[in-house]
Design an enzyme around this catalytic site. Sequence first.
Site, PDB file in Angstrom:
ATOM      1  CG  HIS A  46       4.554   4.740   2.150  1.00  0.00           C
ATOM      2  ND1 HIS A  46       4.498   3.378   2.280  1.00  0.00           N
ATOM      3  CD2 HIS A  46       4.946   4.979   0.871  1.00  0.00           C
ATOM      4  CE1 HIS A  46       4.851   2.809   1.147  1.00  0.00           C
ATOM      5  NE2 HIS A  46       5.124   3.754   0.265  1.00  0.00           N
ATOM      6  CG  ASP A  47       5.740   9.673   4.836  1.00  0.00           C
ATOM      7  OD1 ASP A  47       6.129   8.563   5.240  1.00  0.00           O
ATOM      8  OD2 ASP A  47       6.451  10.446   4.160  1.00  0.00           O
TER       9      ASP A  47
END
Length: 311
Positions: free
Chosen positions: A241-242
């Site tokens: 994700h990040d």
Amino acid sequence: MPRKIIIDTDPGQDDAVAILLALASPELEVLGITCVAGNVPLPLTHINARKVCELAGRVDVPVYAGCDAPLARKLVTAEHVHGKTGLDGVDLPAPDMPLADGHAVDFLIETLRREPAGTVTLVPIGPLTNIATAMQRAPDIIPRIQQIVLMGGAYFEVGNITPTAEFNIYVDPEAAKIVFAAGVDLVVMPLDVTHKALVTAPRVAAFRALPGTVGPAVASWTDFFERFDKEKYGSSGAPLHDPCTIAYLIAPDLFTGRHINVEIETGSELTLGMTVADWWRVSGRAANALFIGDVDADGFFALLTDRLSRL
Ligand SMILES: [Ca+2]
């Protein structure tokens, strides 16, 4: 001139990879890392952020501790995904580098006031408590922010912590509401895009084959949280994700999305923290975010692997 950023984070294995990608990239200057409670409580997130800086050999980057609880709610954490420490998967030594003096929110305010207006980008990859607190305490900083590129929310992928909410937004929806309403140039990496950035077996193998300690550490982290994601989604690998936020700052052409209106649900018990994204532009409400929907995943992993090889 590298672009100046502040990473606001709750590490988290994927946060760690995002920090490493930023520290490895000459296009970016990390002015500081501000930590918040999220995946695990604050005392662990700021330890983890410093472990990651030491892994990258970057003890010069100041790491600040910030808010230890959401604006108006009890903290919800995600040890079921990230493990007891938040960084399970690799045993890194306790950090020698100290926390920077002062509160993360004061660092955000002072940095945005000190640097020329429009030259500092915020990259929040955890709950938005620190950012919203800074905006509430010092509204004069809001027009000085160059851009906010955050990981949070979902539309087509709906939710991962409740049926309708993504974790970062769910943990502090009141903070998210403040940030989405601030009128800042906002880029959002929702689950819709991060669920396309999957760490498949060949991609993990590429990390593990890198020389040095960073690549194998990233491979072990992704192996750790992959167990959870495979069970949950049945996908071919864990979503990273990040790091999508940092990759966007380096190579925006890897991503596509729509300028749309996104509102945060804070009233409903059933859909608390939902990002009500007007993807089909049916509400008539003004656009307030570039909501990303797709990524060139091969290009993303090629960039990430190349950059990690430099650490
Ligand atoms: Ca995070």
